[in-house]
Motif scaffolding. Structure first.
Motif, short mmCIF file in Angstrom:
data_model
loop_
_atom_site.label_atom_id
_atom_site.label_comp_id
_atom_site.label_asym_id
_atom_site.label_seq_id
_atom_site.Cartn_x
_atom_site.Cartn_y
_atom_site.Cartn_z
N ALA A 54 0.82 -1.23 0.00
CA ALA A 54 0.00 0.00 0.00
C ALA A 54 0.85 1.27 0.00
CB ALA A 54 -0.97 -0.02 1.16
N PRO A 55 1.87 1.37 0.84
CA PRO A 55 2.70 2.59 0.77
C PRO A 55 3.41 2.74 -0.58
CG PRO A 55 3.10 1.45 2.82
CD PRO A 55 2.26 0.55 1.98
N PHE A 56 3.82 1.62 -1.17
CA PHE A 56 4.48 1.68 -2.47
C PHE A 56 3.51 2.16 -3.54
CE2 PHE A 56 5.88 -0.18 -6.48
CZ PHE A 56 7.15 0.37 -6.56
N ALA A 57 2.29 1.64 -3.53
CA ALA A 57 1.27 2.08 -4.49
C ALA A 57 0.95 3.56 -4.29
CB ALA A 57 0.02 1.23 -4.35
N ALA A 58 0.86 4.00 -3.05
CA ALA A 58 0.60 5.41 -2.77
C ALA A 58 1.73 6.29 -3.31
CB ALA A 58 0.42 5.63 -1.28
N MET A 59 2.96 5.83 -3.17
CA MET A 59 4.11 6.58 -3.68
C MET A 59 4.03 6.70 -5.21
SD MET A 59 8.13 5.64 -3.73
CE MET A 59 7.77 4.41 -4.97
N LEU A 60 3.67 5.61 -5.88
CA LEU A 60 3.56 5.65 -7.34
C LEU A 60 2.46 6.61 -7.77
CD1 LEU A 60 4.00 1.93 -8.39
CD2 LEU A 60 5.62 3.79 -8.66
N LEU A 61 1.32 6.60 -7.07
CA LEU A 61 0.23 7.52 -7.39
C LEU A 61 0.65 8.97 -7.18
CD1 LEU A 61 -2.86 5.65 -5.95
CD2 LEU A 61 -2.38 6.16 -8.35
N GLN A 62 1.36 9.21 -6.11
CA GLN A 62 1.82 10.57 -5.83
C GLN A 62 2.78 11.05 -6.90
OE1 GLN A 62 3.96 11.00 -2.16
NE2 GLN A 62 3.69 13.21 -2.13
N ARG A 63 3.69 10.21 -7.32
CA ARG A 63 4.62 10.56 -8.39
C ARG A 63 3.88 10.91 -9.67
NH1 ARG A 63 9.52 6.29 -8.92
NH2 ARG A 63 10.97 7.25 -7.48
N ARG A 64 2.87 10.08 -9.98
CA ARG A 64 2.10 10.30 -11.21
C ARG A 64 1.36 11.63 -11.14
NH1 ARG A 64 -2.22 6.15 -13.90
NH2 ARG A 64 -2.48 7.32 -15.81
N ARG A 65 0.76 11.93 -10.01
CA ARG A 65 0.04 13.20 -9.87
C ARG A 65 0.99 14.39 -9.98
NH1 ARG A 65 -3.79 11.45 -4.87
NH2 ARG A 65 -5.24 10.20 -6.11
N GLN A 66 2.19 14.26 -9.44
CA GLN A 66 3.16 15.35 -9.53
C GLN A 66 3.59 15.56 -10.98
OE1 GLN A 66 6.27 14.20 -6.82
NE2 GLN A 66 5.21 15.03 -5.03
N ARG A 67 3.78 14.47 -11.71
CA ARG A 67 4.16 14.59 -13.12
C ARG A 67 3.04 15.22 -13.94
NH1 ARG A 67 5.63 9.00 -14.93
NH2 ARG A 67 5.37 8.45 -12.79
N GLU A 68 1.79 14.84 -13.64
CA GLU A 68 0.66 15.41 -14.37
C GLU A 68 0.47 16.88 -14.03
OE1 GLU A 68 -2.65 12.91 -13.47
OE2 GLU A 68 -1.97 11.31 -14.81
N ALA A 69 0.78 17.27 -12.80
CA ALA A 69 0.65 18.67 -12.40
C ALA A 69 1.69 19.53 -13.10
CB ALA A 69 0.79 18.81 -10.89
N MET A 70 2.87 18.97 -13.37
CA MET A 70 3.92 19.71 -14.05
C MET A 70 3.62 19.88 -15.54
SD MET A 70 7.41 18.20 -12.56
CE MET A 70 7.89 18.38 -10.87
N ALA A 71 2.89 18.96 -16.11
CA ALA A 71 2.62 18.99 -17.56
C ALA A 71 1.54 19.96 -17.93
CB ALA A 71 2.23 17.62 -18.05
#
Length: 71
Positions: A54-71
């Protein structure tokens, strides 16, 4: 484990599928050993994999959201 394999290997499915299978099998063997030896009673594998995954999946989701926010 497929997400870990994708991070390590890349997106080429010829290599990704065997790597996912090997990593998944290794992960379950490790978690099973840990579950049997951690306490006097066996901890269910589902609980232990959820606590780790669960923490690993949350980390991946957070990374994805940060990348989408930058784009």
């Amino acid at each position: 484990m497929p997400h870990v394999a994708r991070l390590m290997i890349g997106h080429d499915h010829r290599h990704l599928l065997p790597a996912s299978a090997l990593l998944g099998a290794s992960y379950l063997c490790l978690v099973d050993t840990l579950a049997r030896s951690a306490t006097a009673t066996e901890v269910p594998l589902g609980v232990l994999t959820a606590v780790i995954g669960a923490p690993f999946a949350a980390m991946l989701l957070q990374r994805r959201r940060q990348r989408e926010a930058m784009a």
